[in-house]
Design an enzyme around this catalytic site. Structure first.
Site, PDB file in Angstrom:
ATOM      1  N   ARG A  78     -43.508  99.972  49.025  1.00  0.00           N
ATOM      2  CA  ARG A  78     -43.695  98.871  49.701  1.00  0.00           C
ATOM      3  C   ARG A  78     -44.919  98.809  50.626  1.00  0.00           C
ATOM      4  O   ARG A  78     -45.113  98.249  51.505  1.00  0.00           O
ATOM      5  CB  ARG A  78     -42.576  98.520  50.612  1.00  0.00           C
ATOM      6  CG  ARG A  78     -41.262  98.450  49.835  1.00  0.00           C
ATOM      7  CD  ARG A  78     -41.108  97.102  48.942  1.00  0.00           C
ATOM      8  NE  ARG A  78     -39.890  96.828  48.176  1.00  0.00           N
ATOM      9  CZ  ARG A  78     -39.799  95.896  47.329  1.00  0.00           C
ATOM     10  NH1 ARG A  78     -40.692  94.871  47.271  1.00  0.00           N
ATOM     11  NH2 ARG A  78     -38.701  95.909  46.875  1.00  0.00           N
ATOM     12  N   HIS A  79     -46.141  99.088  49.964  1.00  0.00           N
ATOM     13  CA  HIS A  79     -47.415  99.273  50.832  1.00  0.00           C
ATOM     14  C   HIS A  79     -48.449  99.137  49.851  1.00  0.00           C
ATOM     15  O   HIS A  79     -48.629  99.996  48.921  1.00  0.00           O
ATOM     16  CB  HIS A  79     -47.498 100.527  51.486  1.00  0.00           C
ATOM     17  CG  HIS A  79     -48.420 100.585  52.462  1.00  0.00           C
ATOM     18  ND1 HIS A  79     -49.739 100.713  52.227  1.00  0.00           N
ATOM     19  CD2 HIS A  79     -48.366 100.596  54.033  1.00  0.00           C
ATOM     20  CE1 HIS A  79     -50.437 100.679  53.329  1.00  0.00           C
ATOM     21  NE2 HIS A  79     -49.594 100.803  54.390  1.00  0.00           N
ATOM     22  N   THR A 104     -57.281 105.140  57.124  1.00  0.00           N
ATOM     23  CA  THR A 104     -56.049 104.265  57.469  1.00  0.00           C
ATOM     24  C   THR A 104     -56.449 103.060  56.614  1.00  0.00           C
ATOM     25  O   THR A 104     -57.382 102.976  56.116  1.00  0.00           O
ATOM     26  CB  THR A 104     -55.941 103.858  58.978  1.00  0.00           C
ATOM     27  OG1 THR A 104     -54.650 102.857  58.991  1.00  0.00           O
ATOM     28  CG2 THR A 104     -56.800 102.673  59.343  1.00  0.00           C
ATOM     29  N   SER A 105     -55.242 102.306  56.230  1.00  0.00           N
ATOM     30  CA  SER A 105     -55.420 101.332  55.244  1.00  0.00           C
ATOM     31  C   SER A 105     -56.723 100.311  55.483  1.00  0.00           C
ATOM     32  O   SER A 105     -57.282 100.042  54.532  1.00  0.00           O
ATOM     33  CB  SER A 105     -54.296 100.343  55.347  1.00  0.00           C
ATOM     34  OG  SER A 105     -52.974 101.181  55.092  1.00  0.00           O
ATOM     35  N   HIS A 152     -74.960  51.676  63.049  1.00  0.00           N
ATOM     36  CA  HIS A 152     -73.611  51.143  63.247  1.00  0.00           C
ATOM     37  C   HIS A 152     -73.209  50.470  61.690  1.00  0.00           C
ATOM     38  O   HIS A 152     -72.293  49.644  61.832  1.00  0.00           O
ATOM     39  CB  HIS A 152     -73.529  49.964  64.226  1.00  0.00           C
ATOM     40  CG  HIS A 152     -74.307  50.573  65.545  1.00  0.00           C
ATOM     41  ND1 HIS A 152     -73.506  51.274  66.645  1.00  0.00           N
ATOM     42  CD2 HIS A 152     -75.547  50.573  66.114  1.00  0.00           C
ATOM     43  CE1 HIS A 152     -74.299  51.479  67.351  1.00  0.00           C
ATOM     44  NE2 HIS A 152     -75.702  51.041  67.318  1.00  0.00           N
ATOM     45  N   SER A 282     -62.206  54.318  35.633  1.00  0.00           N
ATOM     46  CA  SER A 282     -60.792  53.867  35.865  1.00  0.00           C
ATOM     47  C   SER A 282     -60.096  53.694  34.690  1.00  0.00           C
ATOM     48  O   SER A 282     -60.905  53.195  33.423  1.00  0.00           O
ATOM     49  CB  SER A 282     -60.950  52.662  36.873  1.00  0.00           C
ATOM     50  OG  SER A 282     -59.883  52.218  36.920  1.00  0.00           O
ATOM     51  N   ARG A 296     -65.049  63.875  45.705  1.00  0.00           N
ATOM     52  CA  ARG A 296     -64.623  65.290  45.405  1.00  0.00           C
ATOM     53  C   ARG A 296     -65.252  66.035  46.482  1.00  0.00           C
ATOM     54  O   ARG A 296     -64.534  67.040  47.380  1.00  0.00           O
ATOM     55  CB  ARG A 296     -64.657  65.855  44.199  1.00  0.00           C
ATOM     56  CG  ARG A 296     -64.044  67.248  43.987  1.00  0.00           C
ATOM     57  CD  ARG A 296     -64.458  67.725  42.594  1.00  0.00           C
ATOM     58  NE  ARG A 296     -63.728  67.194  41.564  1.00  0.00           N
ATOM     59  CZ  ARG A 296     -63.524  67.173  40.235  1.00  0.00           C
ATOM     60  NH1 ARG A 296     -64.464  68.356  39.819  1.00  0.00           N
ATOM     61  NH2 ARG A 296     -62.933  66.760  39.325  1.00  0.00           N
ATOM     62  N   ARG A 322     -54.455  96.065  67.111  1.00  0.00           N
ATOM     63  CA  ARG A 322     -54.195  95.352  65.753  1.00  0.00           C
ATOM     64  C   ARG A 322     -52.536  94.719  65.633  1.00  0.00           C
ATOM     65  O   ARG A 322     -51.863  95.362  66.441  1.00  0.00           O
ATOM     66  CB  ARG A 322     -54.607  95.975  64.444  1.00  0.00           C
ATOM     67  CG  ARG A 322     -53.357  96.686  63.888  1.00  0.00           C
ATOM     68  CD  ARG A 322     -53.642  96.262  62.334  1.00  0.00           C
ATOM     69  NE  ARG A 322     -53.724  95.193  61.853  1.00  0.00           N
ATOM     70  CZ  ARG A 322     -53.906  94.831  60.593  1.00  0.00           C
ATOM     71  NH1 ARG A 322     -54.079  95.951  59.728  1.00  0.00           N
ATOM     72  NH2 ARG A 322     -54.047  93.763  59.997  1.00  0.00           N
TER      73      ARG A 322
END
Length: 476
Positions: A78-79, A104-105, A152, A282, A296, A322
């Site tokens: 689990r790591h 460390t990680s 404007h 279209s 887009r 952290r």
């Protein structure tokens, strides 16, 4: 692509292969392994009991990542980092005991992220430059072409098509400068341990501070970014992410402004984005030429701008040395911001290289409004010939209102000059009034401004960067 599960459209529709690779598992986890090699090499060079054979074995297996094996390890421990430590050790059995030694990680995760941010910004920069290059050609080509200026969103004094493009370019130039500042400020985390004190490395090197400091520098040099943060907690400062995404947000703001201007110009039928031979605008209205690419750009730019809130909140909510509530958020916000910005610039470059100008439509819009704009010149010339400035000003005001009402209420042509020519208070013949309708009399220094801006500000930047002829391919 699997058809029974979700995939981000940033991957399947929008972003380039180059940017997708930077955030790919292959690039991420091979960088982790390169960092483990750099750590082992630096520790060996500083006297730890690590052999060259162990390092050579690690180097042989940087890219052959067994993801199924790593997944099995992660299901057990689990790591994610330890899962890949074990998977790496499985193919490097002689080096298993020294992989990740003292670290460390965040040694692999954070240093990798910084390197990806660096490479991502570098790629974005090349695409900004190419977009500028294409806009440059457009701006110079149309530097002299008068067009109706809008303030404007109402008719104002004339500008030129090229001058308007120079405004778009200036925004991008500011983005390049901001990007360069952010890029120059990037530093590696280095090898700092669980709270940034380097205590584990002090233990490894028998409290030899000089070796511990040298370890950071050696790793940084081996990874190609020879600077580290002078102090840190377990992670690099999350303000770095916020700063980088603010740069991407700035690019999105510039692109949105350009695309929005173009959408309005396309509505006015003056300038259009490229429209391919078989493109359908279209599904219902076959005649439509919708500004799909500009739309887009606006859609993706909004997403980029909102992502800055993620990194801002992460930066301000990190507790002390952290906390892990940054991790899941950063897995989403950082890649998506870069992938979306990459897609926006691909679209921007595509449009900039294929803008379609309709001079007759531009001329028609000018002619509809130019009689109003030349009234100041008419006033000055009439005064020079002996007219009363205040009386003539009032007469022009009355005639202008009447002509405008004729245009707006009745849909007729602008007859302002006919009204002035028929007014005995103006000592001017109609032929002379017609001479004042030359649009180029009203563009000021716009052409010269374009040339000066490009020569002084744009070209020095472009001259140092190669062209990207293949940029701007629209995937879908």
């Amino acid at each position: 692509m699997s058809k029974d599960s979700y995939e981000s459209p940033l991957c399947s529709r929008y972003a380039s292969k180059e940017m997708l690779f930077l955030f790919s598992p292959d690039h991420k986890f091979s960088t982790w392994r390169r960092l483990w090699v750099a750590l082992a090499e630096a520790e060996k060079e500083l006297g730890l009991n690590i052999t060259q054979a162990q390092i050579d074995q690690m180097k042989q297996h940087i890219d052959d990542i067994d993801y199924d094996n790593a997944r099995r390890h992660e299901e057990r421990v689990r790591h994610d980092v330890m899962a890949h430590v074990h998977a790496y050790g499985d193919v490097c059995p002689d080096a298993r005991g020294i992989i990740h030694l003292g670290a460390t990680s965040c040694y692999v995760t954070d240093n990798t992220d910084i390197l990806i941010l660096r490479d991502g910004l570098t790629l974005i920069r090349t695409k900004l430059i190419e977009t500028l290059r294409r806009l440059r050609a457009f701006a110079l080509k149309y530097k002299d072409m008068p067009t109706l200026g809008l303030t404007h969103l109402q008719p104002a004094q004339l500008v030129t098509v090229g001058k308007r493009a120079a405004l778009w370019m200036q925004d991008l130039l500011m983005d390049v400068n901001d990007l360069d500042d952010a890029l120059a400020s990037l530093r590696l985390l280095g090898s700092r341990g669980t709270t940034g004190t380097q205590a584990s490395f002090m233990a490894l090197f028998d409290n030899d501070q000089e070796k511990v400091k040298a370890l950071d520098q050696l790793i940084a040099e081996k990874m190609g970014l020879p600077r580290v943060f002078p102090v840190s907690g377990q992670t690099y400062p999350r303000k770095v992410d916020s700063r980088v995404l603010n740069v991407l947000s700035g690019i999105a703001q510039s692109a949105y402004k350009f695309a929005q201007d173009l959408r309005i110009l396309q509505h006015m039928r003056e300038i259009e984005e490229p429209f391919e031979k078989n493109q359908i605008g279209s599904s219902a209205m076959a005649y439509k030429r919708n500004p799909m690419r500009s739309e887009r750009i606006c859609a993706l730019s909004r997403h980029i701008i909102t992502l800055t809130q993620d990194t801002a909140m992460t930066a301000c909510t990190q507790w002390f040395e952290r906390t892990l509530d940054d991790s899941a958020n950063r897995r989403l916000s950082l890649p998506e911001a870069f992938l979306a910005t990459d897609a926006v610039l691909e679209l921007y470059a595509n449009i900039a290289g294929g803008l379609v100008v309709y001079p007759k439509m531009i001329e028609r819009d000018i002619n509809d409004n130019l009689p109003f704009m030349c009234t100041e010149n008419i006033l000055m010339e009439a005064v020079r010939r002996g007219g009363d400035r205040q009386e003539l000003h009032e007469r022009i005001r009355v005639h202008s209102q009447a002509a405008a009402a004729r245009v707006k209420a009745e849909g007729l042509d602008n007859d302002l000059l006919d009204r002035i020519a028929a007014d005995p208070a103006f000592p001017l013949e109609r032929a002379h009034l017609d001479e004042l309708l030359d649009a180029k009399l009203y563009i000021g220094r716009a052409p010269e401004q374009v040339v000066e801006f490009i020569e002084n500000d744009v070209d020095p930047l472009l001259n140092d960067s190669p062209a990207l002829a293949d940029m701007g391919e629209i995937r879908i």
